[in-house]
Design a protein around this motif. Sequence first.
Motif, PDB file in Angstrom:
ATOM      1  N   GLY A 144      57.965  60.269 -15.098  1.00 51.07           N
ATOM      2  CA  GLY A 144      58.842  59.738 -16.300  1.00 51.07           C
ATOM      3  C   GLY A 144      58.014  58.456 -16.683  1.00 51.07           C
ATOM      4  N   GLN A 182      59.049  66.154 -22.637  1.00 51.72           N
ATOM      5  CA  GLN A 182      58.021  65.093 -22.419  1.00 51.72           C
ATOM      6  C   GLN A 182      56.819  65.165 -21.722  1.00 51.72           C
ATOM      7  N   SER A 219      67.439  61.069 -17.111  1.00 45.44           N
ATOM      8  CA  SER A 219      66.975  61.792 -18.011  1.00 45.44           C
ATOM      9  C   SER A 219      66.455  61.153 -19.310  1.00 45.44           C
ATOM     10  N   THR A 220      65.839  61.991 -19.939  1.00 46.03           N
ATOM     11  CA  THR A 220      65.314  61.478 -21.372  1.00 46.03           C
ATOM     12  C   THR A 220      66.307  61.271 -22.321  1.00 46.03           C
ATOM     13  N   ASN A 235      63.744  58.386 -16.815  1.00 45.46           N
ATOM     14  CA  ASN A 235      63.325  58.485 -18.260  1.00 45.46           C
ATOM     15  C   ASN A 235      62.402  59.757 -18.141  1.00 45.46           C
TER      16      ASN A 235
END
Length: 232
Positions: free
Chosen positions: A103, A141, A63-64, A136
């Motif tokens: 991502g 986002q 994940s971010t 990511n």
Amino acid sequence: MSEIDFSSLPKHVAIIMDGNGRWAKKRSLPRILGHKQGVRTVKEIVKASSSLGIRVLTLYAFSTENWKRPQSEIKGLFSLLLQFLKKELREIHKNNVRLRILGDISKFPDKIQKELLSACELTGNNTGLEFNIALNYGARQEILRAFEKMAQEGIKDFTEEKFSEFLYTRGQPDPDLLIRTSGEMRISNFLLWQIAYCEIYITEKFWPDFNENDLKEAIIEYQKRERRFGAL
Ligand code: IPE
Ligand code: IPE
Ligand code: MG
């Protein structure tokens, strides 16, 4: 035990793979060995989804927010990802699986970016399971990126359909079934737009212990749900 009804499979199954660290901790092992074991589960679940005839499988891998973890763990995850690509790509391709990245991988080491892009290219014309790896990835986002892209293209047609075309999952059906392992009851910034009407299934099992039978159980449970989408 009931059986899967193949006429009403979820078209898209999304999974928050959680509990690798706790799996390792329970065995007094370093966390990275939990992740390593988790990769075995990934292989099994991709294979099972493909043979069950599921159209899309999305796995949340990084994940971010996971950049907040110790550098050593992040490095370890990157190295497992690279190994996975090197070892499994041929099999994935052979099984007619099409890979997609959800991502922004531009912050990943160059070598991994290259491998990921060439894997997507290699499998790009496959017609079997669509296997999305969220790397990511953060839903906020993703949503901001979609707005930005729409603005750049001067699009003012703000419909749900149009907006969906600017998400990483463009062209794919929204998840019908969201599975989270290891008992946590949260979404952790995963697919916020796409899961609007998704059925949620939480299992106490840690990801490294999750297997094909657990996936089948989740699907059977999903098939018992009455989906109303706001109607009566
Ligand atoms: C999931 O397992 C894998 C990733 C987030 C990369 P965790 O590493 O989150 O395991 P726990 O939650 O600490 O047990
Ligand atoms: C969610 O798991 C992210 C992935 C599975 C990649 P986390 O373990 O990072 O989530 P939190 O921190 O418990 O919400
Ligand atoms: Mg976790």
